[in-house]
Design a protein around this motif. Structure first.
Motif, PDB file in Angstrom:
ATOM      1  N   SER A   1     -32.177 -98.761 -26.190  1.00 51.96           N
ATOM      2  CA  SER A   1     -32.737 -99.070 -24.868  1.00 51.96           C
ATOM      3  C   SER A   1     -32.523 -97.927 -23.875  1.00 51.96           C
ATOM      4  CB  SER A   1     -32.134-100.365 -24.317  1.00 51.96           C
ATOM      5  OG  SER A   1     -30.791-100.174 -23.907  1.00 51.96           O
TER       6      SER A   1
ATOM      7  N   ILE B   1     -23.046 -98.631 -27.851  1.00 54.97           N
ATOM      8  CA  ILE B   1     -24.191 -97.719 -27.933  1.00 54.97           C
ATOM      9  C   ILE B   1     -24.494 -97.355 -29.389  1.00 54.97           C
ATOM     10  CG2 ILE B   1     -25.130 -95.488 -27.157  1.00 54.97           C
ATOM     11  CD1 ILE B   1     -24.601 -97.566 -24.897  1.00 54.97           C
TER      12      ILE B   1
ATOM     13  N   SER C   1     -27.345 -98.383 -31.860  1.00 52.85           N
ATOM     14  CA  SER C   1     -27.525 -99.829 -31.759  1.00 52.85           C
ATOM     15  C   SER C   1     -28.782-100.147 -30.944  1.00 52.85           C
ATOM     16  CB  SER C   1     -26.309-100.457 -31.079  1.00 52.85           C
ATOM     17  OG  SER C   1     -26.256-100.050 -29.721  1.00 52.85           O
ATOM     18  N   GLU C   2     -29.135-101.425 -30.876  1.00 49.96           N
ATOM     19  CA  GLU C   2     -30.276-101.827 -30.046  1.00 49.96           C
ATOM     20  C   GLU C   2     -30.013-101.469 -28.585  1.00 49.96           C
ATOM     21  OE1 GLU C   2     -33.326-102.902 -30.964  1.00 49.96           O
ATOM     22  OE2 GLU C   2     -32.565-102.420 -32.969  1.00 49.96           O
ATOM     23  N   LEU C   3     -28.787-101.662 -28.134  1.00 44.82           N
ATOM     24  CA  LEU C   3     -28.446-101.269 -26.765  1.00 44.82           C
ATOM     25  C   LEU C   3     -28.633 -99.764 -26.582  1.00 44.82           C
ATOM     26  CD1 LEU C   3     -27.315-101.942 -23.962  1.00 44.82           C
ATOM     27  CD2 LEU C   3     -25.017-101.604 -24.917  1.00 44.82           C
TER      28      LEU C   3
END
Length: 58
Positions: A37, A14, A32-34
């Motif tokens: 999201s 995360i 992070s990109e996750l």
């Protein structure tokens, strides 16, 4: 306690962590990109919480 939570978020992907080799130690965290999201989910949870509080205000 905070360091444990940050470590769990890092392990789950995360957030990312960058440690700089300086004294005193410097550490930076980024979503992070996750993690990014999750923003729509978090926004909906916030809306729900506001609505809940408005309905249950005394």
């Amino acid at each position: 306690m905070l360091s444990l939570q940050l470590k769990e978020l890092e392990n789950d992907g995360i957030i990312t962590k960058k440690i700089y080799p300086v004294i005193p130690p410097k550490t930076e965290y980024q979503v992070s990109e996750l993690g990014k999201s999750l923003e729509p989910v978090i926004n909906e949870m916030e809306k729900w919480g506001i609505s809940y509080n408005e309905r249950n205000a005394k």
